[in-house]
Enzyme design. Structure first.
Site, short mmCIF file in Angstrom:
data_model
loop_
_atom_site.label_atom_id
_atom_site.label_comp_id
_atom_site.label_asym_id
_atom_site.label_seq_id
_atom_site.Cartn_x
_atom_site.Cartn_y
_atom_site.Cartn_z
N GLU A 195 0.82 -1.22 0.00
CA GLU A 195 0.00 0.00 0.00
C GLU A 195 0.85 1.27 0.00
O GLU A 195 1.80 1.40 0.77
CB GLU A 195 -0.91 0.06 1.24
CG GLU A 195 -1.73 1.36 1.23
CD GLU A 195 -2.51 1.66 2.50
OE1 GLU A 195 -2.43 0.90 3.46
OE2 GLU A 195 -3.20 2.70 2.51
N ASP B 160 9.49 5.65 14.94
CA ASP B 160 9.26 7.06 14.67
C ASP B 160 9.64 7.83 15.93
O ASP B 160 9.06 7.60 16.99
CB ASP B 160 7.77 7.25 14.34
CG ASP B 160 7.42 8.71 14.06
OD1 ASP B 160 8.35 9.54 13.92
OD2 ASP B 160 6.22 9.02 13.99
N ASP C 239 10.06 11.62 17.44
CA ASP C 239 9.63 12.97 17.11
C ASP C 239 10.05 13.92 18.22
O ASP C 239 9.81 13.66 19.40
CB ASP C 239 8.09 12.95 16.99
CG ASP C 239 7.57 14.21 16.36
OD1 ASP C 239 6.76 14.11 15.45
OD2 ASP C 239 7.97 15.31 16.80
#
Ligand SMILES: [Zn+2]
Length: 429
Positions: free
Chosen positions: A44, A109, A111
């Site tokens: 995807e 991830d 951040d």
């Protein structure tokens, strides 16, 4: 170099996708040596278009189809999702329940906004070279743990384009991990716990786990320059107060008058001593003096709370979770999401990463004579491909694509080595 203006993005994206985006490397990556064709075809992609129009479940049969579609849609942002049981663009035609996410890279991830309680230089989406050290520390700690403790070998670290970094663990074994195993890896790697209301977010127990010892060694390497120097965490009354609040468990409880005096003395000392290292030494001395019988790791806990990587575990746990693609543009900053070469990690500067306006401008520079010679002739096969290679090499994107090439070469070498080992085994019989 001109500054990036978000309003120019619609004009720049067609140029970027036509002449600079490294489609062949990108396909080489997600095709993983082409074991089964469906691996790429069932992947995807999702695109964010103008005005935040979000299109999920895009999928492509070939590299050329991917190229054509991206060049037609000119997405502001590209995300990569899972490899599904069926082609994502046909998910509506599949019987409900049978369309399932099967595999995805194990991703992380990190951040900078998750560090707002421990950085004083900036907040929210802002970053600067001072707090960027937090990302360097995070990469060093996680990269070591994923390689040495888990045995993964193919880690792609990518700058997100704004305020963080992503890690794509691409080993076949990582891509096949079920949700529960991904959660377990996250659990192993998570040390800073609790939300805004939790004052003390790191609690160590005896004996300290070898993984934490290794992580502490990384933090210790940066702590003095970064936390004591650049962030100056003991420099003001407020910031020192926040550090001392973490010691409450260890010192303030059951305090007697004498300790109250020592506490005040410490604060006075902080105000009078300009050397940040000496302030930290005094704090350590007091902590060690008050060390409780059960053992205290107060100073280590402070160091970890201020520097240890903070993971967005929801991104890592889900197989179907989307993550921004390498070489996607960050629409706000215009910076390209580029792979980070870990051999040069300490010199990596997010403000050096080129913006889309910068590399498009570099393309306009007149060709040098030796570049003219490489100009592809009309009718030559794969003109577009060759032209793109020549084009990106003329821009400051080149070194980041080189880092991506190195990563891909490493994966191919180990895949070929694996095939060789298997055929040797068969020949032995
Ligand atoms: Zn900062």
């Amino acid at each position: 170099m001109s500054d990036y203006d978000p309003a120019s993005l619609p004009d720049l994206l067609p140029l970027y996708y036509r002449r600079l985006f490294p489609f062949s490397q990108y396909y080489r990556w997600l095709n993983y040596g082409g074991v089964t064709k469906s691996y790429f075809q069932n992947r995807e992609f999702s695109f964010t278009l103008k005005d935040d129009v979000y299109v999920r479940y895009q999928s492509f049969s070939t590299q050329s189809e991917l190229e054509k579609e991206i060049q037609k849609m000119n997405p502001y942002k590209i995300d990569i999702g899972a490899v599904y049981s069926h082609r994502p663009n046909q998910h509506n035609t599949v019987k409900s329940g049978s369309f399932q996410a099967l595999e995805k890279e194990l991703v992380f991830d990190i951040d900078m906004t998750d560090y707002d309680d421990v950085r004083s230089c900036c907040s929210a989406a802002d970053i600067c070279s001072k707090c960027w050290t937090l990302m360097t520390i995070a990469i060093r700690i996680l990269d070591r743990a994923l390689r040495e403790d888990f045995g993964f070998r193919h880690l792609l670290w990518v700058y997100s384009g704004r305020r963080g970094v992503h890690c794509w663990v691409c080993d076949a074994s990582a891509r096949k991990l079920p949700v529960a195993a991904r959660s377990a890896v996250c659990e192993y790697l998570s040390l800073v716990k609790g939300g805004e209301d939790t004052v003390k977010k790191v609690q160590l127990t005896d004996p300290i786990h070898p993984f934490i010892k290794e992580s502490l060694a990384v933090v210790e390497h940066y702590f003095s320059r970064y936390a004591l120097g650049e962030q100056d965490i003991l420099g003001s009354k407020e910031s020192a107060g926040r550090v001392l609040a973490l010691l409450q468990d260890d010192i303030l409880l059951n305090q007697c008058d004498l300790e109250q005096n020592q506490w005040k003395e410490l604060l006075l000392y902080f105000q009078s001593e300009s050397n940040a290292g000496k302030r930290w030494e005094r704090l350590k001395a007091l902590v060690n003096q008050k060390r409780s019988k059960r053992g205290s790791h107060a100073e280590k806990e402070i160091m970890l709370q201020y520097c240890y990587p903070r993971l967005d575990v929801n991104v890592s746990k889900g197989v179907n979770h989307l993550l921004k693609s390498p070489f996607s543009v960050h629409p706000k900053t215009g910076r390209i999401s580029v792979p980070i070469d870990l051999r040069e990690l300490d010199r990596f500067d997010p403000f050096d990463v080129p913006t889309i306006s910068c590399i498009c401008e570099e393309l306009d520079r007149p060709l040098r004579p030796e570049e003219e010679l490489q100009e592809p002739r009309d009718g030559e096969r794969e003109v577009g491909e060759k032209r793109r290679i020549r084009d990106y090499k003329r821009t400051s994107l080149a070194k980041y694509i080189r880092a991506f090439d190195l990563f891909l070469d490493g994966m191919e070498r180990s895949r070929k080595g694996e095939l060789l080992r298997k055929s040797d085994l068969q020949n032995d019989f």
